[in-house]
Design a protein around this motif. Structure first.
Motif, PDB file in Angstrom:
ATOM      1  N   THR A   3       3.971  19.028 -11.778  1.00  0.00           N
ATOM      2  CA  THR A   3       3.329  18.187 -11.273  1.00  0.00           C
ATOM      3  C   THR A   3       2.102  17.114 -10.895  1.00  0.00           C
ATOM      4  N   ARG A   4       2.059  16.848 -12.173  1.00  0.00           N
ATOM      5  CA  ARG A   4       1.276  15.495 -12.534  1.00  0.00           C
ATOM      6  C   ARG A   4       1.335  14.361 -11.912  1.00  0.00           C
ATOM      7  N   THR A   5       0.769  13.557 -11.285  1.00  0.00           N
ATOM      8  CA  THR A   5       1.193  11.881 -10.599  1.00  0.00           C
ATOM      9  C   THR A   5       0.243  11.021 -11.873  1.00  0.00           C
ATOM     10  N   HIS A   6       2.236  10.554 -12.257  1.00  0.00           N
ATOM     11  CA  HIS A   6       1.683   8.907 -12.788  1.00  0.00           C
ATOM     12  C   HIS A   6       0.782   8.075 -12.653  1.00  0.00           C
ATOM     13  N   PRO A   7       0.261   7.588 -13.348  1.00  0.00           N
ATOM     14  CA  PRO A   7      -0.973   6.398 -13.006  1.00  0.00           C
ATOM     15  C   PRO A   7      -0.308   5.662 -12.175  1.00  0.00           C
ATOM     16  N   GLU A   8       0.738   5.260 -12.308  1.00  0.00           N
ATOM     17  CA  GLU A   8       1.249   4.041 -11.648  1.00  0.00           C
ATOM     18  C   GLU A   8       0.952   3.967 -10.006  1.00  0.00           C
ATOM     19  N   ASP A   9       1.530   5.867 -10.008  1.00  0.00           N
ATOM     20  CA  ASP A   9       1.945   5.788  -8.505  1.00  0.00           C
ATOM     21  C   ASP A   9       0.307   6.030  -7.661  1.00  0.00           C
ATOM     22  N   TRP A  10      -0.610   6.664  -8.394  1.00  0.00           N
ATOM     23  CA  TRP A  10      -1.921   6.337  -7.480  1.00  0.00           C
ATOM     24  C   TRP A  10      -2.264   4.791  -7.486  1.00  0.00           C
ATOM     25  N   GLU A  11      -1.755   3.767  -8.612  1.00  0.00           N
ATOM     26  CA  GLU A  11      -1.942   2.405  -8.632  1.00  0.00           C
ATOM     27  C   GLU A  11      -1.295   2.183  -7.344  1.00  0.00           C
ATOM     28  N   LEU A  12      -0.185   2.606  -6.777  1.00  0.00           N
ATOM     29  CA  LEU A  12       0.720   1.808  -5.411  1.00  0.00           C
ATOM     30  C   LEU A  12       0.052   2.768  -4.566  1.00  0.00           C
ATOM     31  N   ALA A  13      -0.455   3.428  -4.403  1.00  0.00           N
ATOM     32  CA  ALA A  13      -1.247   4.459  -3.398  1.00  0.00           C
ATOM     33  C   ALA A  13      -2.227   3.416  -2.881  1.00  0.00           C
ATOM     34  N   ARG A  14      -2.946   3.020  -3.829  1.00  0.00           N
ATOM     35  CA  ARG A  14      -4.208   2.850  -3.435  1.00  0.00           C
ATOM     36  C   ARG A  14      -4.502   1.180  -2.888  1.00  0.00           C
ATOM     37  N   LEU A  15      -3.023   0.131  -3.629  1.00  0.00           N
ATOM     38  CA  LEU A  15      -2.356  -0.637  -3.208  1.00  0.00           C
ATOM     39  C   LEU A  15      -2.351  -0.678  -1.447  1.00  0.00           C
ATOM     40  N   ARG A  16      -1.363  -0.101  -1.568  1.00  0.00           N
ATOM     41  CA  ARG A  16      -0.530  -0.124   0.420  1.00  0.00           C
ATOM     42  C   ARG A  16      -1.744   0.535   0.988  1.00  0.00           C
ATOM     43  N   ALA A  17      -3.094   1.737   0.571  1.00  0.00           N
ATOM     44  CA  ALA A  17      -3.379   1.340   1.261  1.00  0.00           C
ATOM     45  C   ALA A  17      -5.031   0.417   2.016  1.00  0.00           C
ATOM     46  N   ASP A  18      -4.800  -0.361   0.364  1.00  0.00           N
ATOM     47  CA  ASP A  18      -6.268  -1.535   1.088  1.00  0.00           C
ATOM     48  C   ASP A  18      -5.335  -2.571   1.219  1.00  0.00           C
ATOM     49  N   PHE A  19      -3.954  -2.825   1.701  1.00  0.00           N
ATOM     50  CA  PHE A  19      -3.441  -3.708   2.083  1.00  0.00           C
ATOM     51  C   PHE A  19      -2.339  -3.487   2.713  1.00  0.00           C
ATOM     52  N   GLY A  20      -2.449  -2.806   4.201  1.00  0.00           N
ATOM     53  CA  GLY A  20      -1.692  -2.395   5.158  1.00  0.00           C
ATOM     54  C   GLY A  20      -1.037  -3.135   5.251  1.00  0.00           C
ATOM     55  N   GLY A  21      -1.574  -4.769   6.021  1.00  0.00           N
ATOM     56  CA  GLY A  21      -0.240  -5.521   6.472  1.00  0.00           C
ATOM     57  C   GLY A  21       0.604  -6.044   5.462  1.00  0.00           C
TER      58      GLY A  21
END
Length: 79
Positions: A3-21
């Motif tokens: 159930t570990r999350t890959h670091p790139e998944d976290w980065e993808l989520a952060r990018l999506r949160a920061d750049f909603g457009g």
């Protein structure tokens, strides 16, 4: 089950949160491995170029910050 999350998944989520457009995703290469980091513009107030592609998450983040600045500058000229 792993159930570990890959670091790139976290980065993808952060990018999506920061750049909603944008719709932000990873392309898939011909060999099936993950490729470029891609942002597709959905809100013209968020950027200028319809698609931005970069080899790393960090490079995409920098490009999207620049896109936001370009969009702000363009909207200021239109006033």
């Amino acid at each position: 089950m792993d159930t570990r999350t890959h670091p790139e998944d976290w980065e993808l989520a952060r990018l999506r949160a920061d750049f909603g457009g944008y719709r932000i995703w990873r392309s898939v290469r011909r060999d099936g491995l993950l490729g470029e980091w891609v942002a597709t513009l959905h809100d013209p107030r968020a950027g200028v170029d319809p698609t931005v592609m970069c080899p790393t998450a960090e490079a995409l983040r920098a490009a999207l910050v620049e896109e936001a600045e370009r969009a702000r500058n363009g909207s200021e000229r239109e006033r």
